[in-house]
Design a protein around this motif. Structure first.
Motif, PDB file in Angstrom:
ATOM      1  N   UNK A 226      33.608  30.750  35.835  1.00 51.24           N
ATOM      2  CA  UNK A 226      34.138  30.416  37.158  1.00 51.24           C
ATOM      3  C   UNK A 226      34.884  31.591  37.766  1.00 51.24           C
ATOM      4  N   UNK A 227      35.638  32.324  36.940  1.00 51.74           N
ATOM      5  CA  UNK A 227      36.380  33.487  37.445  1.00 51.74           C
ATOM      6  C   UNK A 227      35.424  34.585  37.903  1.00 51.74           C
ATOM      7  N   UNK A 228      34.339  34.790  37.179  1.00 50.06           N
ATOM      8  CA  UNK A 228      33.366  35.815  37.570  1.00 50.06           C
ATOM      9  C   UNK A 228      32.631  35.430  38.861  1.00 50.06           C
ATOM     10  N   UNK A 229      32.310  34.168  39.006  1.00 46.33           N
ATOM     11  CA  UNK A 229      31.669  33.708  40.247  1.00 46.33           C
ATOM     12  C   UNK A 229      32.618  33.892  41.425  1.00 46.33           C
ATOM     13  N   UNK A 230      33.902  33.572  41.228  1.00 43.55           N
ATOM     14  CA  UNK A 230      34.893  33.758  42.294  1.00 43.55           C
ATOM     15  C   UNK A 230      35.064  35.236  42.625  1.00 43.55           C
ATOM     16  N   UNK A 231      35.021  36.104  41.625  1.00 42.12           N
ATOM     17  CA  UNK A 231      35.167  37.550  41.848  1.00 42.12           C
ATOM     18  C   UNK A 231      34.043  38.095  42.713  1.00 42.12           C
ATOM     19  N   UNK A 232      32.879  37.513  42.590  1.00 44.65           N
ATOM     20  CA  UNK A 232      31.693  37.987  43.331  1.00 44.65           C
ATOM     21  C   UNK A 232      31.707  37.531  44.783  1.00 44.65           C
ATOM     22  N   UNK A 233      32.385  36.429  45.078  1.00 42.51           N
ATOM     23  CA  UNK A 233      32.340  35.866  46.423  1.00 42.51           C
ATOM     24  C   UNK A 233      32.962  36.822  47.432  1.00 42.51           C
ATOM     25  N   UNK A 234      32.322  36.927  48.587  1.00 43.42           N
ATOM     26  CA  UNK A 234      32.829  37.780  49.652  1.00 43.42           C
ATOM     27  C   UNK A 234      32.448  39.236  49.500  1.00 43.42           C
ATOM     28  N   UNK A 235      31.621  39.569  48.509  1.00 43.82           N
ATOM     29  CA  UNK A 235      31.216  40.946  48.275  1.00 43.82           C
ATOM     30  C   UNK A 235      29.704  41.049  48.451  1.00 43.82           C
ATOM     31  N   UNK A 236      29.253  41.983  49.287  1.00 44.19           N
ATOM     32  CA  UNK A 236      27.826  42.228  49.486  1.00 44.19           C
ATOM     33  C   UNK A 236      27.599  43.733  49.399  1.00 44.19           C
ATOM     34  N   UNK A 237      27.079  44.190  48.265  1.00 42.00           N
ATOM     35  CA  UNK A 237      26.965  45.622  47.976  1.00 42.00           C
ATOM     36  C   UNK A 237      25.568  45.891  47.422  1.00 42.00           C
ATOM     37  N   UNK A 238      24.698  46.450  48.238  1.00 40.83           N
ATOM     38  CA  UNK A 238      23.297  46.540  47.827  1.00 40.83           C
ATOM     39  C   UNK A 238      23.001  47.707  46.892  1.00 40.83           C
ATOM     40  N   UNK A 239      23.934  48.658  46.761  1.00 39.90           N
ATOM     41  CA  UNK A 239      23.693  49.803  45.877  1.00 39.90           C
ATOM     42  C   UNK A 239      24.535  49.732  44.612  1.00 39.90           C
ATOM     43  N   UNK A 240      25.044  48.533  44.283  1.00 35.82           N
ATOM     44  CA  UNK A 240      25.867  48.349  43.092  1.00 35.82           C
ATOM     45  C   UNK A 240      25.323  47.157  42.302  1.00 35.82           C
ATOM     46  N   UNK A 241      25.173  47.350  40.997  1.00 44.50           N
ATOM     47  CA  UNK A 241      24.777  46.262  40.099  1.00 44.50           C
ATOM     48  C   UNK A 241      25.831  46.128  39.019  1.00 44.50           C
ATOM     49  N   UNK A 242      26.122  44.883  38.621  1.00 43.44           N
ATOM     50  CA  UNK A 242      27.166  44.626  37.626  1.00 43.44           C
ATOM     51  C   UNK A 242      26.578  43.785  36.499  1.00 43.44           C
ATOM     52  N   UNK A 243      26.755  44.266  35.275  1.00 51.31           N
ATOM     53  CA  UNK A 243      26.295  43.522  34.102  1.00 51.31           C
ATOM     54  C   UNK A 243      27.383  42.546  33.692  1.00 51.31           C
ATOM     55  N   UNK A 244      27.046  41.268  33.721  1.00 48.75           N
ATOM     56  CA  UNK A 244      27.993  40.212  33.367  1.00 48.75           C
ATOM     57  C   UNK A 244      27.438  39.493  32.142  1.00 48.75           C
ATOM     58  N   UNK A 245      27.387  40.200  31.045  1.00 47.51           N
ATOM     59  CA  UNK A 245      26.880  39.663  29.785  1.00 47.51           C
ATOM     60  C   UNK A 245      27.582  40.379  28.643  1.00 47.51           C
ATOM     61  N   UNK A 246      28.090  39.621  27.700  1.00 45.10           N
ATOM     62  CA  UNK A 246      28.780  40.234  26.567  1.00 45.10           C
ATOM     63  C   UNK A 246      28.409  39.480  25.295  1.00 45.10           C
TER      64      UNK A 246
END
Length: 559
Positions: free
Chosen positions: A337-357
């Motif tokens: 839920x925190x990661x989904x909230x962190x993503x909201x409001x951000x639109x960046x087409x030249x940035x990718x974020x790995x959210x897997x551990x």
């Protein structure tokens, strides 16, 4: 003088430079190496001798393990700071919410229990720093609501009218976490400036005082132990290459006792990363930049700004980043839920974020819990630009194990939010990548790295080919592409793109290059329209099964 004169006609061999796929810059914190210097590395490079220990070295090992036969990597050490975090306050009760601020200095599990309700300075509370096991004396709440929690470096800020029996709880973690002891022996301490993260387990294998008792040390949470050693005369036990020392007191160790704690990786700031990358980005033209270390939406926005600058310099480059791991006491549901909230409001087409551990095993045999971005970066270097990161035919990520509590629902939520995720498939063993998402807007054509990488390569090649026509004579514009200069320009760009349609495997299905007629070339230059026809990727398969009896009316063989 009449003679035979020789002239070289260059540029007709069909060479089409401009591709930088298969190369990247990796920026992170390490214990050795010169900050800001680019180290050109290969699979046979001695990482320990060049860069020492730290998150940069860990991710480079992951990258080379998954990077195919010939990845081109430029490692850039960046300055780091001690890690540490404060979890959000969990409020139990009906009163107003509370806030927390400050920089973590020492560890604590904070519980604030409201004893008597009322306005600030009237209401009273009890404070615990050990998770509620012991509570301090009943104390009036400060008039400004600010409760400084001992030497932790943090302050809890209450507001409004307090309600009796409400509880405010959070965790404060310093770079060296609290030591948990199982057994009856004496307590130990740990100190130092961490250069690398570790899940430390100290196992007492033989009882006795200093210079007599023996121990084994694990840096990966007890999965692997080092050799049996004697407790030093001064009690100082060096914890690998982490920069941390355990001090065993001048008391008798008890065989079978276990001491465990966590050392957090040092982390860079995004400002330090971007400043340090200035010179390497001037020297090296790469496909992407991988920034090692936990990051958030403000960091990703800063990376997008730098990517836009590189685009304007005719060097299309994207950034790969990592999300944070779970905090102590944080469930994977809360983390998602925190990661989904962190993503909201951000639109960046030249940035990718790995959210897997998860647990990652490297060539040393150690198994550490960390973000899988290093493995993702390696896979990107090993595959052609149009290929999906998660293509099942390329096999599982063999050294990567997801947490047992991580489910398909978590993966779907994170992937829909725009992260690169990892997943399991029913019927298959191992871990696979999901969609190769970027943080682009939902309506963007560049939501997938496979599209972004293909377009970036095509743009680079087309630009180099078009440069050959700079200051060339256009010819008669009324003749359209039959004009000598315009025709040469179009043919050059098409030839460059043909290298992608004729590549094996094919990187573009086709392309179309148009130069509209009637242009005012003198004043406006030449405008070209490139349509890049990409290779579709199968992202969903539907199987429809029906059952019929042999020889029956619906047997398709009889129809």
């Amino acid at each position: 003088m009449n003679d035979v004169f020789e002239y070289l006609i260059d540029g007709t061999s069909g060479l089409a430079p401009g591709g930088v796929e298969g190369s990247c810059i990796v920026a992170g914190v390490c214990s050795l190496g010169e900050v800001g210097r680019g180290y050109l590395l290969g699979k046979s490079s001695d990482l320990d001798a060049l860069l020492g220990a730290g998150p940069l070295v860990d991710r480079l090992r992951d990258l080379f393990a998954a990077g195919g036969q010939s990845p081109v990597v430029v490692a850039v050490p960046v300055p780091g700071t001690n890690a540490g975090y404060v979890t959000p306050i969990v409020h139990t009760g009906t009163g107003p919410a509370a806030q927390i601020s400050g920089t973590p200095v020492s560890n604590a599990d904070i519980h604030i229990v409201i004893v008597q309700g009322g306005a600030l300075a009237v209401a009273t509370y009890k404070l615990s720093t050990d998770g509620g096991a012991t509570l301090g004396a009943e104390t009036p709440t400060p008039a400004n609501g600010q409760i400084a929690v001992g030497a932790t470096g943090v302050t809890v800020v209450l507001a409004g009218v307090q309600v009796a029996a409400d509880v405010y709880a959070c965790h404060v973690r310093a770079p060296i976490g609290p030591i948990t002891k199982v057994g009856t022996g004496p307590a130990v301490t740990a100190a130092g400036t961490p250069t690398a993260g570790a899940a430390v387990v100290l196992l007492i294998t033989g009882g006795g005082a200093r210079n007599a008792g023996t121990y084994q040390l694990s840096l990966d949470g007890g999965d692997n132990y080092g050799p049996v050693r004697t407790i030093p005369v001064d009690g100082a036990i060096t914890v690998g290459s982490t920069g941390v020392i355990i001090t065993f007191p001048a008391q008798t160790a008890v065989a079978g006792d276990v001491y465990s704690f966590t050392i957090l990786d040092p982390v860079p700031t995004v400002s330090a990363v971007l400043e340090t990358l200035e010179t390497p980005l001037e020297l090296y033209d790469v496909e992407f930049v991988y920034v090692v270390g936990a990051s958030d939406s403000s960091d990703w926005s800063a990376l997008q700004v730098r990517a836009d600058e590189l685009w304007n310099l005719h060097r299309p480059t994207f950034f790969l980043a990592e999300c944070r791991l779970t905090y102590d006491g944080e469930s994977i549901d809360t983390w998602t839920a925190a990661m989904v909230a962190e993503r909201q409001g951000v639109a960046l087409r030249f940035v990718a974020v790995v959210c897997a551990y998860g647990e990652i095993v490297d060539f040393t045999g150690l198994s550490h819990t960390r973000n899988g971005a290093g493995l993702a970066a390696g896979r990107l270097l090993a595959i052609p630009v149009m290929r999906a990161l998660g293509r099942v035919r390329d096999g599982a990520v063999s050294q990567f194990s997801l947490p047992a509590e991580y489910t398909e629902s978590h993966q779907v939520m994170l992937q829909d939010a725009g992260y690169i995720t990892a997943r399991r498939y029913a019927g298959l063993s191992g871990t696979y990548w999901g969609d190769e998402r970027t943080l682009a807007d939902a309506t963007s054509d560049y939501r997938y790295l496979s599209v972004l990488r293909t377009v970036f390569k095509a743009v680079r090649k087309a630009r180099i080919a078009a440069l050959r026509s700079m200051y060339d004579e256009a010819g008669d514009p009324t003749l359209g592409i039959s004009a000598a200069g315009i025709g040469y320009l179009k043919t050059g760009v098409e030839s460059a793109l043909n290298t992608m349609t004729k590549a094996i495997p094919q990187e573009l299905a086709a392309h179309q290059v148009l130069i509209p007629d009637g242009q005012d070339i003198v004043n406006n230059g030449v405008a070209m329209e490139m349509t890049l026809i990409g290779i579709p990727i199968i992202r969903k398969i539907k199987l429809f099964a029906r059952y019929v009896y042999a020889g029956g009316a619906f047997d398709p063989r009889l129809q």
